[in-house]
Design an enzyme around this catalytic site. Structure first.
Site, PDB file in Angstrom:
ATOM      1  N   GLY A  54       0.868  -1.178   0.000  1.00  0.00           N
ATOM      2  CA  GLY A  54       0.000   0.000   0.000  1.00  0.00           C
ATOM      3  C   GLY A  54       0.906   1.228   0.000  1.00  0.00           C
ATOM      4  O   GLY A  54       1.849   1.308   0.798  1.00  0.00           O
ATOM      5  N   ALA A  55       0.608   2.176  -0.905  1.00  0.00           N
ATOM      6  CA  ALA A  55       1.554   3.262  -1.161  1.00  0.00           C
ATOM      7  C   ALA A  55       2.009   4.028   0.092  1.00  0.00           C
ATOM      8  O   ALA A  55       3.214   4.130   0.348  1.00  0.00           O
ATOM      9  CB  ALA A  55       0.951   4.202  -2.203  1.00  0.00           C
ATOM     10  N   ARG A  96      10.290  -1.464  -5.006  1.00  0.00           N
ATOM     11  CA  ARG A  96       9.115  -1.538  -5.892  1.00  0.00           C
ATOM     12  C   ARG A  96       9.058  -0.223  -6.682  1.00  0.00           C
ATOM     13  O   ARG A  96       9.316   0.841  -6.118  1.00  0.00           O
ATOM     14  CB  ARG A  96       7.808  -1.737  -5.095  1.00  0.00           C
ATOM     15  CG  ARG A  96       7.708  -3.114  -4.446  1.00  0.00           C
ATOM     16  CD  ARG A  96       6.337  -3.326  -3.809  1.00  0.00           C
ATOM     17  NE  ARG A  96       5.311  -3.601  -4.795  1.00  0.00           N
ATOM     18  CZ  ARG A  96       4.005  -3.677  -4.505  1.00  0.00           C
ATOM     19  NH1 ARG A  96       3.583  -3.462  -3.264  1.00  0.00           N
ATOM     20  NH2 ARG A  96       3.124  -3.960  -5.445  1.00  0.00           N
ATOM     21  N   GLN A 203      -5.732  -8.906  -2.160  1.00  0.00           N
ATOM     22  CA  GLN A 203      -5.700  -7.901  -1.088  1.00  0.00           C
ATOM     23  C   GLN A 203      -7.117  -7.536  -0.619  1.00  0.00           C
ATOM     24  O   GLN A 203      -7.304  -7.161   0.535  1.00  0.00           O
ATOM     25  CB  GLN A 203      -4.999  -6.618  -1.562  1.00  0.00           C
ATOM     26  CG  GLN A 203      -3.502  -6.746  -1.734  1.00  0.00           C
ATOM     27  CD  GLN A 203      -3.125  -7.115  -3.152  1.00  0.00           C
ATOM     28  OE1 GLN A 203      -3.875  -7.799  -3.851  1.00  0.00           O
ATOM     29  NE2 GLN A 203      -1.974  -6.668  -3.594  1.00  0.00           N
ATOM     30  N   ASP A 244      -1.579   4.724  -6.403  1.00  0.00           N
ATOM     31  CA  ASP A 244      -0.138   4.579  -6.159  1.00  0.00           C
ATOM     32  C   ASP A 244       0.653   5.728  -6.750  1.00  0.00           C
ATOM     33  O   ASP A 244       1.756   6.030  -6.303  1.00  0.00           O
ATOM     34  CB  ASP A 244       0.362   3.244  -6.714  1.00  0.00           C
ATOM     35  CG  ASP A 244      -0.095   2.122  -5.822  1.00  0.00           C
ATOM     36  OD1 ASP A 244      -1.253   1.674  -5.977  1.00  0.00           O
ATOM     37  OD2 ASP A 244       0.675   1.736  -4.918  1.00  0.00           O
ATOM     38  N   LYS A 255      -4.001  -0.544  -8.240  1.00  0.00           N
ATOM     39  CA  LYS A 255      -3.994  -1.997  -8.387  1.00  0.00           C
ATOM     40  C   LYS A 255      -4.658  -2.432  -9.687  1.00  0.00           C
ATOM     41  O   LYS A 255      -5.710  -1.919 -10.078  1.00  0.00           O
ATOM     42  CB  LYS A 255      -4.717  -2.610  -7.175  1.00  0.00           C
ATOM     43  CG  LYS A 255      -4.823  -4.115  -7.140  1.00  0.00           C
ATOM     44  CD  LYS A 255      -3.507  -4.822  -7.326  1.00  0.00           C
ATOM     45  CE  LYS A 255      -2.438  -4.392  -6.355  1.00  0.00           C
ATOM     46  NZ  LYS A 255      -1.067  -4.797  -6.784  1.00  0.00           N
TER      47      LYS A 255
HETATM   48  O1  MRU Z   1       0.444  -4.037  -4.627  1.00  0.00           O
HETATM   49  P1  MRU Z   1      -0.136  -3.302  -3.474  1.00  0.00           P
HETATM   50  O2  MRU Z   1      -0.966  -4.146  -2.561  1.00  0.00           O
HETATM   51  O3  MRU Z   1       0.912  -2.493  -2.723  1.00  0.00           O
HETATM   52  O4  MRU Z   1      -1.128  -2.258  -4.147  1.00  0.00           O
HETATM   53  C1  MRU Z   1      -1.813  -1.355  -3.344  1.00  0.00           C
HETATM   54  C2  MRU Z   1      -2.792  -0.538  -4.076  1.00  0.00           C
HETATM   55  O5  MRU Z   1      -2.924  -0.611  -5.268  1.00  0.00           O
HETATM   56  C3  MRU Z   1      -3.545   0.465  -3.272  1.00  0.00           C
HETATM   57  O6  MRU Z   1      -4.809   0.666  -3.804  1.00  0.00           O
HETATM   58  C4  MRU Z   1      -2.769   1.790  -3.295  1.00  0.00           C
HETATM   59  O7  MRU Z   1      -1.461   1.606  -2.804  1.00  0.00           O
HETATM   60  C5  MRU Z   1      -3.424   2.844  -2.523  1.00  0.00           C
HETATM   61  S1  MRU Z   1      -3.351   2.445  -0.816  1.00  0.00           S
HETATM   62  C6  MRU Z   1      -3.840   3.631   0.152  1.00  0.00           C
END
Ligand code: MRU
Length: 367
Positions: A54-55, A96, A203, A244, A255
């Site tokens: 999550g960002a 990442r 997720q 992100d 995502k």
């Molecule tokens: O691959 P992830 O689980 O890190 O992806 C997360 C997402 O796509 C979330 O929607 C995004 O980070 C926003 S979280 C507040």
């Protein structure tokens, strides 16, 4: 009245006894387990393997990771300490590629050292730790502000749809898209959340469904391919997702599968809201096609939690994110307010305002 039975999920990231502790998100929902991390390589690994994801959460973890990476430094001068900080930042930046919050946090930590080159390396280490810990409090404040703004968009009795996990687990604890739901529920609105399971890493099923259940908020889990049919039935009053990376024109990466939802929402005339802090914006990029998209290992599609579901060796396409063009977005909720189209100008405006507030806060401090 819908009651939020707890104050939300537990702290996603905390600092205890000289260690970073993170909830190991790969083990949810079966087990709520904190892993202790005391070196920068393990922190890099935790980000890459998505124990923390999550960002905003990635950004905070990286900031604390920077401290882990230099706390043993024997540098004698601030300048040689800075070189070590830059080296650790370059390493963490490879964990990442898509969430801009990672680079934003590393940049902030480097900037802190550059702005304090008159201090000794031990003093700089203390500053770095204090700053990383302050980022946890700041994230909670920012998420609450987004919740306040976003809750205005929801009415009592609404059912919303969300994708992936943009909740407490993706931040220090209150979430982005889910902050809107949490805040609306705290205000006494009855909100029901439809949760996309979010293949391939689930997720939505593993994290969002768990988090909402912990909070006592009514939630219904569905497969990603059910979104069109629930929208066609008129059940969904709004789509709420995180981001992100958002570019200067309002395009954004989130995502994989978010773009599908945005297209469906437009077709069914359902408002599509992105909820993201200003730290998720990358105004240097003019449009979404410039966002680097992470490609993840084929095993993530061939196996589900250790169970093989496709022939070994099959060719696999596994981008972790997709880019949704700004024209599909109804509004972007930030801590600076709700941004409306045309996004190029509303984004410029909110950044100008944030810059002004920062300058006047600095001015007051120096008085
Ligand atoms: O691959 P992830 O689980 O890190 O992806 C997360 C997402 O796509 C979330 O929607 C995004 O980070 C926003 S979280 C507040």
């Amino acid at each position: 009245m819908a009651v939020r039975t707890t104050s939300g999920p537990p702290e996603t990231i905390r600092w205890r006894g000289g260690h970073i502790q993170i909830i190991d998100q790969t083990r949810l929902p079966e087990k709520l387990h904190y892993v202790s991390i005391n070196n920068v390589k393990s922190l890099w690994h935790a980000i890459r393997t998505m124990q923390v994801r999550g960002a905003p959460a990635i950004g905070i973890a990286a900031a604390l990771g920077m401290y882990l990476g230099v706390r043993g430094s024997a540098a004698k001068s601030a300048r040689s300490f800075l070189r070590e900080v830059e080296r650790v930042a370059r390493f963490l930046a490879t964990a990442r590629p898509t969430a801009i919050n990672l680079f934003w946090a590393l940049e902030r930590m480097k900037r802190l050292v550059k702005d304090n080159l008159d201090k000794s390396p031990p003093a700089l280490k203390r500053l770095l730790l204090a700053h990383a810990l302050e980022m946890i409090d700041e994230d909670n404040r920012v998420c609450k502000a987004m919740g306040d703004f976003g809750a205005r968009l929801l009415r009592d009795g609404d059912t919303v749809l969300t994708h992936c996990n943009a909740g407490g687990l993706a931040t220090a604890g209150y979430g982005t898209a889910l902050a809107v739901v949490y805040r609306a529920v705290e205000q006494g609105k009855r909100i029901h959340v439809f949760v996309d399971e979010t293949r391939p890493l689930l997720q939505g099923a593993r994290l969002t469904a768990w988090e909402l259940k912990q909070s006592g908020i009514p939630a219904t889990l569905m497969c990603d391919n059910m979104a069109a049919s629930v929208m066609a039935k008129g059940w969904i009053k709004a789509v709420l997702v995180g981001a992100d990376r958002i570019t200067a024109n309002g395009d954004f990466a989130n995502k994989i599968g978010t773009y599908n939802l945005a297209v469906l929402a437009k077709y069914h005339r359902v408002p599509f809201y992105v909820v993201a802090p200003l730290s998720s914006f990358d105004p240097r990029l003019t449009s979404g096609d410039q966002i680097p998209i992470e490609e993840r290992p084929p095993e993530e599609l061939i196996y589900i939690r250790g169970q093989q579901i496709a022939p070994a060796g099959i060719m696999v396409h596994n981008p972790a994110f997709d880019v949704t063009p700004a024209r599909f977005v109804t509004a972007v909720v930030t801590e600076g307010g709700i941004l409306k189209p045309p996004f190029a100008s509303s984004i410029r405006k909110v950044f100008r305002l944030a810059e002004k507030t920062l300058c006047s806060a600095r001015g007051n401090k120096n008085r």
